[in-house]
Design an enzyme around this catalytic site. Sequence first.
Site, PDB file in Angstrom:
ATOM      1  N   LYS A 103      22.236  33.321  40.339  1.00 10.66           N
ATOM      2  CA  LYS A 103      22.665  33.218  38.940  1.00 10.66           C
ATOM      3  C   LYS A 103      21.963  32.029  38.262  1.00 10.66           C
ATOM      4  CE  LYS A 103      27.178  35.419  39.827  1.00 10.66           C
ATOM      5  NZ  LYS A 103      28.655  35.197  39.883  1.00 10.66           N
TER       6      LYS A 103
ATOM      7  N   TYR B 221      28.052  44.157  34.858  1.00 10.57           N
ATOM      8  CA  TYR B 221      29.444  43.768  35.095  1.00 10.57           C
ATOM      9  C   TYR B 221      30.448  44.710  34.409  1.00 10.57           C
ATOM     10  CZ  TYR B 221      28.379  39.371  37.515  1.00 10.57           C
ATOM     11  OH  TYR B 221      27.969  38.424  38.428  1.00 10.57           O
TER      12      TYR B 221
ATOM     13  N   PHE C 272      37.841  36.896  31.341  1.00 11.81           N
ATOM     14  CA  PHE C 272      36.662  36.042  31.503  1.00 11.81           C
ATOM     15  C   PHE C 272      35.349  36.789  31.279  1.00 11.81           C
ATOM     16  CE2 PHE C 272      37.958  37.547  35.755  1.00 11.81           C
ATOM     17  CZ  PHE C 272      36.796  38.157  36.208  1.00 11.81           C
TER      18      PHE C 272
ATOM     19  N   ARG D 234      28.004  39.163  51.952  1.00 12.11           N
ATOM     20  CA  ARG D 234      29.190  38.602  51.284  1.00 12.11           C
ATOM     21  C   ARG D 234      29.752  37.415  52.069  1.00 12.11           C
ATOM     22  NH1 ARG D 234      31.108  40.251  46.132  1.00 12.11           N
ATOM     23  NH2 ARG D 234      33.237  40.125  46.882  1.00 12.11           N
TER      24      ARG D 234
ATOM     25  N   THR E 172      34.706  34.367  46.269  1.00 13.99           N
ATOM     26  CA  THR E 172      34.412  34.306  44.830  1.00 13.99           C
ATOM     27  C   THR E 172      34.772  32.942  44.237  1.00 13.99           C
ATOM     28  OG1 THR E 172      34.848  36.672  44.653  1.00 13.99           O
ATOM     29  CG2 THR E 172      34.917  35.413  42.606  1.00 13.99           C
TER      30      THR E 172
ATOM     31  N   ARG F 228      28.543  29.482  48.509  1.00 16.31           N
ATOM     32  CA  ARG F 228      29.480  28.951  47.503  1.00 16.31           C
ATOM     33  C   ARG F 228      30.285  27.778  48.055  1.00 16.31           C
ATOM     34  NH1 ARG F 228      31.379  34.966  45.621  1.00 16.31           N
ATOM     35  NH2 ARG F 228      29.871  35.317  43.921  1.00 16.31           N
TER      36      ARG F 228
ATOM     37  N   ASN G 261      29.421  30.004  40.128  1.00 13.82           N
ATOM     38  CA  ASN G 261      29.444  30.164  41.590  1.00 13.82           C
ATOM     39  C   ASN G 261      28.107  30.623  42.182  1.00 13.82           C
ATOM     40  OD1 ASN G 261      29.612  32.792  40.764  1.00 13.82           O
ATOM     41  ND2 ASN G 261      31.520  33.275  41.833  1.00 13.82           N
TER      42      ASN G 261
ATOM     43  N   HIS H 162      25.401  36.152  43.202  1.00 13.22           N
ATOM     44  CA  HIS H 162      26.098  37.445  43.219  1.00 13.22           C
ATOM     45  C   HIS H 162      25.634  38.246  44.429  1.00 13.22           C
ATOM     46  CE1 HIS H 162      27.477  41.454  41.965  1.00 13.22           C
ATOM     47  NE2 HIS H 162      26.292  41.871  42.388  1.00 13.22           N
TER      48      HIS H 162
ATOM     49  N   GLU I 107      23.690  48.998  41.813  1.00 16.25           N
ATOM     50  CA  GLU I 107      23.080  47.770  41.293  1.00 16.25           C
ATOM     51  C   GLU I 107      21.565  47.756  41.552  1.00 16.25           C
ATOM     52  OE1 GLU I 107      25.546  44.725  43.063  1.00 16.25           O
ATOM     53  OE2 GLU I 107      27.218  45.204  41.738  1.00 16.25           O
TER      54      GLU I 107
HETATM   55  P1  ADP Z   1      32.234  38.459  43.152  1.00 15.14           P
HETATM   56  O1  ADP Z   1      31.093  37.910  42.338  1.00 15.14           O
HETATM   57  O2  ADP Z   1      32.572  37.531  44.292  1.00 15.14           O
HETATM   58  O3  ADP Z   1      32.020  39.883  43.579  1.00 15.14           O
HETATM   59  P2  ADP Z   1      34.047  39.429  41.045  1.00 15.14           P
HETATM   60  O4  ADP Z   1      33.305  40.719  41.061  1.00 15.14           O
HETATM   61  O5  ADP Z   1      35.530  39.460  41.122  1.00 15.14           O
HETATM   62  O6  ADP Z   1      33.545  38.443  42.228  1.00 15.14           O
HETATM   63  O7  ADP Z   1      33.681  38.625  39.735  1.00 15.14           O
HETATM   64  C1  ADP Z   1      32.362  38.580  39.278  1.00 15.14           C
HETATM   65  C2  ADP Z   1      32.049  37.199  38.802  1.00 15.14           C
HETATM   66  O8  ADP Z   1      32.865  36.902  37.674  1.00 15.14           O
HETATM   67  C3  ADP Z   1      32.347  36.072  39.796  1.00 15.14           C
HETATM   68  O9  ADP Z   1      31.326  35.887  40.751  1.00 15.14           O
HETATM   69  C4  ADP Z   1      32.511  34.896  38.876  1.00 15.14           C
HETATM   70  O10 ADP Z   1      31.237  34.346  38.491  1.00 15.14           O
HETATM   71  C5  ADP Z   1      33.159  35.510  37.652  1.00 15.14           C
HETATM   72  N1  ADP Z   1      34.605  35.329  37.685  1.00 15.14           N
HETATM   73  C6  ADP Z   1      35.476  35.975  38.484  1.00 15.14           C
HETATM   74  N2  ADP Z   1      36.730  35.565  38.249  1.00 15.14           N
HETATM   75  C7  ADP Z   1      36.642  34.633  37.275  1.00 15.14           C
HETATM   76  C8  ADP Z   1      37.597  33.816  36.584  1.00 15.14           C
HETATM   77  N3  ADP Z   1      38.888  33.864  36.859  1.00 15.14           N
HETATM   78  N4  ADP Z   1      37.125  32.969  35.640  1.00 15.14           N
HETATM   79  C9  ADP Z   1      35.811  32.902  35.351  1.00 15.14           C
HETATM   80  N5  ADP Z   1      34.865  33.643  35.957  1.00 15.14           N
HETATM   81  C10 ADP Z   1      35.269  34.488  36.920  1.00 15.14           C
END
Ligand code: ADP
Length: 168
Positions: A29, A69, A77, A105, A111, A122, A132, A135, A146
């Site tokens: 990212k 997304y 968010f 993962r 996450t 992370r 974070n 992805h 994707e």
């Molecule tokens: P991952 O990236 O671990 O698969 P998710 O698909 O749940 O997690 O979320 C996608 C991305 O959205 C996360 O990696 C993070 O950057 C962001 N995100 C998730 N939850 C939050 C939150 N509560 N507040 C802000 N950003 C968030």
Amino acid sequence: APSNRQKTSSKSEKYQGEATMESTFIMIKPDGVQRGLIGEIISRFEKKGFYLKAMKFITVERSFAEKHYADLATKPFFGGLVEYIISGPVVAMVWEGKDVVATGRRIIGATRPWEASPGTIRGDFAVEVGRNVIHGSDAVESAQKEIALWFPEGVSEWKSQMHPWIYE
Ligand code: ADP
């Protein structure tokens, strides 16, 4: 019977040759790029024994980030997440290997970085969920979606000469 046992084999047994090769989509990212973590992150996947099949350095448009997304469109968010992803260049990659989706993962970590174990990307490099660093696809099916979205031109078919030294 042995054949039944194989079907219900645990993950550790699966590694004894049963797991299939698969591909996952990994994206460094904008914060990971800005903080100079590209080499570190690529190195972790490379040293593990996964193969880089495609890579591009790009800044994506809002509509593209929203598509990537789309599953999170109703989350509070979502707007901030899209702003974050389009805020600078990202490194989009396809990595191949046995069980690479789930193992990727685990290399990435939880996450929420405060829940990510030390030793994960992370866990080692991030503090906030909205920064974070990386992805990774969460399932084989989403990985396929994707990869098709980010690499419509397709990915390389090369095979590493190290293959027999990493895989049985
Ligand atoms: P991952 O990236 O671990 O698969 P998710 O698909 O749940 O997690 O979320 C996608 C991305 O959205 C996360 O990696 C993070 O950057 C962001 N995100 C998730 N939850 C939050 C939150 N509560 N507040 C802000 N950003 C968030």
